[in-house]
Write a protein that holds these residues in place. Sequence first.
Motif, PDB file in Angstrom:
ATOM      1  N   VAL A  57      31.575 109.807  23.758  1.00  0.00           N
ATOM      2  CA  VAL A  57      32.894 109.814  24.400  1.00  0.00           C
ATOM      3  C   VAL A  57      32.924 108.919  25.640  1.00  0.00           C
ATOM      4  O   VAL A  57      34.004 108.506  26.077  1.00  0.00           O
ATOM      5  N   VAL A  58      31.763 108.601  26.207  1.00  0.00           N
ATOM      6  CA  VAL A  58      31.737 107.753  27.406  1.00  0.00           C
ATOM      7  C   VAL A  58      31.675 106.275  27.044  1.00  0.00           C
ATOM      8  O   VAL A  58      31.711 105.420  27.940  1.00  0.00           O
ATOM      9  N   LEU A  76      36.347 113.079  31.000  1.00  0.00           N
ATOM     10  CA  LEU A  76      35.293 112.917  30.004  1.00  0.00           C
ATOM     11  C   LEU A  76      34.510 114.209  29.800  1.00  0.00           C
ATOM     12  O   LEU A  76      34.102 114.519  28.675  1.00  0.00           O
ATOM     13  N   GLY A 186      37.278 108.993  24.302  1.00  0.00           N
ATOM     14  CA  GLY A 186      37.144 108.766  25.740  1.00  0.00           C
ATOM     15  C   GLY A 186      38.134 107.740  26.242  1.00  0.00           C
ATOM     16  O   GLY A 186      38.745 107.905  27.313  1.00  0.00           O
TER      17      GLY A 186
END
Length: 328
Positions: A57-58, A76, A186
Amino acid sequence: MTETAPLTGTARGTREPALLEQRTPPRNPGTPPPDRGLLHGLLRTARPRQWVKNVLVVAAPAAAGQLFTAHALTQLALVFALFTACAAAVYLINDARDAEADRAHPTKRHRPVAAGQVPVPVAYAVGGTLAVLAPAVAAWLSEPLVAALLTAYLGMQLAYCVSLKHVLVVDLVVVTTGFLMRAMVGGLALGIPLSRWFLITTGFGALFMVSAKRYSEAVQMAGKGGATRALLTEYTTGYLRFVWQLAAGVAVLGYCLWALEEGGVPHTSVLPWRQLSMVAFILAILRYAVFADRGTAGEPEDVVLRDRALALIALVWVAMYGLAVANW
């Protein structure tokens, strides 16, 4: 009174191993873990080892250089937790649905639901609750697109559990799309436009790892009955090898096109980190392909964490990628 004769060297050598066997509990790799209660069983069913995948997700915020702000970190962390809840919901429902089949499997029979540690109705109830709450919380605390993506992820994964995992090629696409959704969410949470090269590289990189894992399973089960995935009997190792080789090539091409495209940004860094990062990325693909070719590429996180050389290459790539994004 009868005297006891002293043990000879041979007799002593014979009895000592027997005594040692009596003192040492036998090792049985198939022994189920101890029952520690319902909550522990639910946690095990949620597959904590799989949560490392949600670090994707980052990826988009890191690529855009918008990672280290209070708003970004908060969003996040929320998205990571929500994606973990969605994945846990899928695992719970899947294990509840497959409980009977898992009980006949030599390894899966030790799963909490199959072993009776977590009752099937409880697994369904907790999984269904998480599946409803996660998108609802996303709609309340994050962007609407995040809630829509989580809902799509749940629908796709549940359809996979029910029927899509038995459809040739579609099963590879569904698992790959799950990785791609993790990488996209993200950026959606922070309103970051997603680059076409980012999507191409991430998507085909995920397909490379997924097909490499399937190929490894097919190689290990060649000539054996009772494959862990019934669909493996429909694939040929030659086809799966073709898929992971094709995916690796497209992923490398997409990444190189990103690295060579300046995008109108003036070059002010000490070294051309974008271009140099191609070397580390290609080396990582080549190193991973070693395990794929041997038929030992299992879970992606296991391959990366257990191989020191691959982990080192990944760290070097992350450092170069970060320097490129920071334009240092």
